[in-house]
Scaffold this motif. Structure first.
Motif, PDB file in Angstrom:
ATOM      1  N   VAL A 299      17.226 121.950 -44.402  1.00 46.82           N
ATOM      2  CA  VAL A 299      17.759 120.767 -43.745  1.00 46.82           C
ATOM      3  C   VAL A 299      17.350 119.557 -44.570  1.00 46.82           C
ATOM      4  N   VAL A 300      18.310 118.655 -44.766  1.00 45.91           N
ATOM      5  CA  VAL A 300      18.066 117.442 -45.534  1.00 45.91           C
ATOM      6  C   VAL A 300      18.408 116.254 -44.645  1.00 45.91           C
TER       7      VAL A 300
ATOM      8  N   PHE B 103      14.408 126.130 -40.332  1.00 48.03           N
ATOM      9  CA  PHE B 103      14.877 125.349 -41.466  1.00 48.03           C
ATOM     10  C   PHE B 103      13.707 124.657 -42.156  1.00 48.03           C
ATOM     11  N   THR B 104      13.765 124.617 -43.471  1.00 49.33           N
ATOM     12  CA  THR B 104      12.766 123.918 -44.269  1.00 49.33           C
ATOM     13  C   THR B 104      13.311 122.535 -44.611  1.00 49.33           C
ATOM     14  N   LEU B 105      12.517 121.520 -44.362  1.00 49.89           N
ATOM     15  CA  LEU B 105      12.923 120.143 -44.648  1.00 49.89           C
ATOM     16  C   LEU B 105      12.801 119.872 -46.147  1.00 49.89           C
TER      17      LEU B 105
ATOM     18  N   ALA C 220      21.682 117.151 -42.557  1.00 50.29           N
ATOM     19  CA  ALA C 220      22.580 118.244 -42.948  1.00 50.29           C
ATOM     20  C   ALA C 220      21.775 119.541 -42.913  1.00 50.29           C
ATOM     21  N   PHE C 221      22.202 120.450 -42.044  1.00 51.57           N
ATOM     22  CA  PHE C 221      21.580 121.765 -41.928  1.00 51.57           C
ATOM     23  C   PHE C 221      22.431 122.737 -42.745  1.00 51.57           C
ATOM     24  N   PHE C 222      21.883 123.211 -43.859  1.00 49.13           N
ATOM     25  CA  PHE C 222      22.581 124.167 -44.708  1.00 49.13           C
ATOM     26  C   PHE C 222      22.206 125.561 -44.205  1.00 49.13           C
ATOM     27  N   ILE C 223      23.152 126.211 -43.558  1.00 46.99           N
ATOM     28  CA  ILE C 223      22.901 127.442 -42.812  1.00 46.99           C
ATOM     29  C   ILE C 223      22.423 128.592 -43.701  1.00 46.99           C
TER      30      ILE C 223
END
Length: 178
Positions: free
Chosen positions: A33-34, A62-64, A25-28
């Motif tokens: 990103v999870v 994105f940060t994991l 899931a990429f939270f814009i």
């Protein structure tokens, strides 16, 4: 490809690595990103390529973030797809995953089949399918069958023809070699 930020808040991507399904899931807005994994395995290598592609298209880094402790742990070796489906649903409706306690694996699988059938048949308009409440919810709906088509055509140049024909012969299924 043209993607406009105003069109969405979350980008969901299913990931199949080997025989296991994950959900990314990429939270814009937060640029997080999870990867949700019902078996809590290490993140598969293909995710790195997926993340790079998404970042290049969206022009964002994105940060994991690891949130596996917030999702239900799979109790068998075959329900990863149902868990990924259910986690995606939680994200779509609530913006996050949560532990599903209790988790009724058979009922969740049956519910997922029912949702897919209703979507395919355009039966879902504004009311969503109610959540599983017991072991027996949705179990009698839309059961998969063990029946196989009467005849299977196999391309003659395929190197696996003999093993396919042997397998079908053991199951009494007619084959036609083309």
């Amino acid at each position: 490809m043209e993607i406009y930020k105003d069109n969405y808040d979350i980008l969901l991507a299913s990931i199949a690595a080997g025989a296991h399904w994950y959900l990314a899931a990429f939270f814009i807005e937060t640029k997080i990103v999870v990867v949700y994994d019902s078996l809590h395995y290490p993140i598969p290598q293909i995710f790195t390529r997926l993340k790079s592609c998404i970042e290049s298209v969206l022009h964002k880094q994105f940060t994991l973030k690891n949130e596996n402790n917030n999702i239900t742990l799979q109790q068998n070796g075959y329900d990863c797809g149902v868990h990924a489906f259910r986690n995606a649903e939680e994200i779509c409706f609530h913006g996050e995953c949560k532990l599903l306690v209790p988790y009724y694996a058979e009922a969740e699988r049956a519910r997922a089949r029912e949702i897919l059938r209703r979507l395919k048949d355009k039966e879902i308009t504004d009311l969503w399918v109610p959540h599983v409440q017991s072991d027996f919810d949705y179990i009698d709906l839309n059961k998969p069958t063990d029946t196989v088509a009467e005849e299977v055509s196999v391309v003659k140049d395929d190197s696996d023809i003999q093993s396919i024909e042997k397998t079908f012969a053991q199951k009494n299924i007619a084959t036609t070699v083309v």
